[in-house]
Design a protein around this motif. Structure first.
Motif, mmCIF file in Angstrom:
data_model
loop_
_atom_site.group_PDB
_atom_site.id
_atom_site.type_symbol
_atom_site.label_atom_id
_atom_site.label_comp_id
_atom_site.label_asym_id
_atom_site.label_seq_id
_atom_site.Cartn_x
_atom_site.Cartn_y
_atom_site.Cartn_z
ATOM 1 N N SER A 165 0.819 -1.159 -0.115
ATOM 2 C CA SER A 165 0.034 -0.043 0.043
ATOM 3 C C SER A 165 0.964 1.241 0.003
ATOM 4 C CB SER A 165 -1.008 0.087 1.243
ATOM 5 O OG SER A 165 -1.849 -1.071 1.277
ATOM 6 N N PHE A 199 -6.135 -5.483 4.272
ATOM 7 C CA PHE A 199 -4.524 -5.443 4.414
ATOM 8 C C PHE A 199 -3.746 -6.748 4.166
ATOM 9 C CE2 PHE A 199 -5.386 -1.030 5.576
ATOM 10 C CZ PHE A 199 -4.819 -0.439 4.670
ATOM 11 N N SER A 248 0.264 -9.680 -2.635
ATOM 12 C CA SER A 248 0.900 -8.430 -3.001
ATOM 13 C C SER A 248 1.571 -8.532 -4.394
ATOM 14 C CB SER A 248 2.212 -8.173 -1.870
ATOM 15 O OG SER A 248 3.251 -8.997 -1.856
ATOM 16 N N HIS A 294 -0.156 -2.027 -10.481
ATOM 17 C CA HIS A 294 -0.630 -0.919 -9.854
ATOM 18 C C HIS A 294 -0.032 0.223 -10.828
ATOM 19 C CE1 HIS A 294 3.108 -0.752 -7.911
ATOM 20 N NE2 HIS A 294 3.109 0.552 -7.869
ATOM 21 N N PHE A 303 -5.816 6.905 -5.030
ATOM 22 C CA PHE A 303 -5.190 6.007 -4.060
ATOM 23 C C PHE A 303 -6.412 5.042 -3.609
ATOM 24 C CE2 PHE A 303 -4.210 4.454 0.248
ATOM 25 C CZ PHE A 303 -3.116 3.454 -0.063
ATOM 26 N N MET A 344 -6.864 1.138 -4.715
ATOM 27 C CA MET A 344 -7.060 0.018 -3.514
ATOM 28 C C MET A 344 -8.396 -0.582 -3.704
ATOM 29 S SD MET A 344 -3.768 0.408 -2.788
ATOM 30 C CE MET A 344 -3.611 -0.831 -1.913
ATOM 31 N N TYR A 354 -8.884 -3.762 -6.115
ATOM 32 C CA TYR A 354 -7.979 -5.226 -5.893
ATOM 33 C C TYR A 354 -8.930 -6.376 -5.416
ATOM 34 C CZ TYR A 354 -3.799 -3.285 -7.689
ATOM 35 O OH TYR A 354 -2.975 -2.758 -8.661
#
Length: 314
Positions: free
Chosen positions: A15, A249, A256, A263, A281, A285, A288
Motif C-alpha cells: 500500500s 490489508f 501482493s 498498480h 489511491f 486500492m 483489488y
C-alpha cells in the motif's frame, strides 16, 4: 501454516508502494516521506528474506525462484512495458518515459539507466538476482552473520545519493541485500521473540530521532539506510505482530505480487481523470478485491499461484 502478521506487513508495505508511486505521478510530498522512504522497499526485501528456503539443491531452488519471480517479471514486463505501451503509442500517440524505444524496450531492464513504463517490476527482477546471490553466498560462507557483513560492505557502495549505477538494477539489489539477509536471520534465530517492550521502545526512539531528515554525508546516509531503516522495519513488524490481522490489508498482502505488477498501469489509466492523490489511491486500492480473484483464476501461472518449472525439475 501462514504467518498472519507477515501478510499484514506485506499488505501495508505494498500500500505504501502504491501511494509513493501516486505521489510521483501527482508531484506531491508528504510530511512522513523521510520516514517511509527508509522502510518501504527495505521492508519488502526483509519480508522476502524471512521466507528464504534453499529447497535442498540449486536446481530445485532456481526452478522455484523462476516460478515465483522470473516468470511473473517476464510476463508482465513483456505485456505492460513492451506490447501495451507500443500499442498505445501507435494508436493513441501516448508518450512513455523509457530508456529505449521500439523493440529495444525488450532489453531496457538490462541497461544501467533502466527505465520502462511499468518500473515497479524491477523489484521482481532484483529479488530473483538477490535470491541467487544469497544462495551462492551461503554456500561459500557458512555463517549467516558473516554473509550479512559481506552484504553490508557491498551494499554500502550503492546506499548513498551519488552511488555508481550498474546494469540490470544490480546496484539497487546490492543496496537492499542486507535487509534480505537480516530477514532470514530474524526468522532462523527467532528474533521476533526478543522484541520486548523495552527493546521496541529503544528502537522506536532511534527511528524517530534519526529518520526525520535525510542525511547529507555518505557515511551518515549509509548509517541511516541500514540502522534507521532496520529500526523502522522492526517497529512495523512489531505493530503487525500485535495487530495480527486486518482483513483488507492482510488479503492484499497475501497476493501482493498482483498489486505490485498492476498498480503502475492503473495509475497511468487514472491520471487523465485528474482525481488527485488520495482519491486515486482509494479508487486503485478498492479495485483489488475484484482484480485479485480474476488474476488468480486466469493468470495463476504468471502470478506465483501455480508452479510451472518446479514440477518439471522435481
Amino acid at each position: 501454516m501462514r504467518i498472519e502478521y507477515f501478510d499484514l506487513a506485506k499488505g501495508l508495505c505494498i500500500s505504501l508502494v502504491v501511494l509513493n508511486h501516486l505521489q510521483g505521478a501527482y508531484g506531491v510530498e508528504l510530511p512522513t516521506d523521510s520516514y517511509l522512504t527508509l522502510i518501504r522497499m527495505p521492508l519488502y526485501f526483509f519480508l522476502s528474506g524471512f521466507f528464504f528456503k534453499d529447497y535442498g539443491g540449486i536446481a530445485t531452488f532456481a526452478a522455484k525462484k523462476t516460478d515465483r519471480l522470473l516468470i511473473p517479471f517476464l510476463f508482465f514486463y513483456i505485456t505492460t512495458s513492451v506490447l501495451l505501451p507500443a500499442m498505445l503509442a501507435n494508436v493513441l500517440g501516448m508518450h512513455f518515459n523509457t530508456a529505449k524505444e521500439g523493440w529495444a524496450t525488450l532489453w531496457a531492464f538490462l541497461m544501467p539507466d533502466a527505465r520502462y513504463p511499468n518500473m515497479p517490476l524491477w523489484f521482481l527482477w532484483a529479488l530473483f538476482l538477490g535470491n541467487l546471490l544469497f544462495y551462492a553466498m551461503r554456500k561459500a560462507v557458512k555463517a549467516d552473520w558473516a554473509v550479512l557483513l559481506l552484504a553490508m560492505l557491498m551494499g554500502s557502495i550503492f546506499a548513498t545519493d551519488h552511488a555508481p549505477t550498474l546494469p540490470a538494477s544490480i546496484d539497487r539489489m546490492l543496496s537492499y541485500m542486507p535487509f534480505f539477509i537480516t530477514g532470514h536471520i530474524f526468522r532462523s534465530r527467532n528474533m521476533q521473540a526478543r522484541l520486548t517492550p523495552k527493546v521496541l521502545t529503544a528502537i522506536a526512539i532511534v527511528y524517530a530521532a534519526t529518520g526525520w531528515h535525510h542525511a547529507e554525508t555518505p557515511v551518515l546516509q549509509i548509517v541511516q539506510c541500514y540502522i534507521t531503516g532496520l529500526c523502522g522495519i522492526l517497529c512495523l513488524i512489531a505493530l503487525c505482530m500485535h495487530t495480527g490481522h486486518l482483513p483488507y490489508f492482510s488479503y492484499i498482502g497475501r497476493y501482493s505480487i498482483m498489486v505490485l505488477v498492476t498498480h503502475e498501469p492503473l495509475i497511468r489509466a487514472l491520471l487523465p481523470l485528474d482525481m488527485g492523490l488520495w482519491t486515486s489511491f482509494l479508487v486503485i486500492m478498492m479495485l483489488y478485491p475484484a482484480v485479485i480473484p480474476l488474476m488468480k483464476r486466469f493468470l495463476p501461472h504468471v502470478t506465483a499461484q501455480k508452479d510451472v518449472i518446479s514440477h518439471l525439475v522435481v
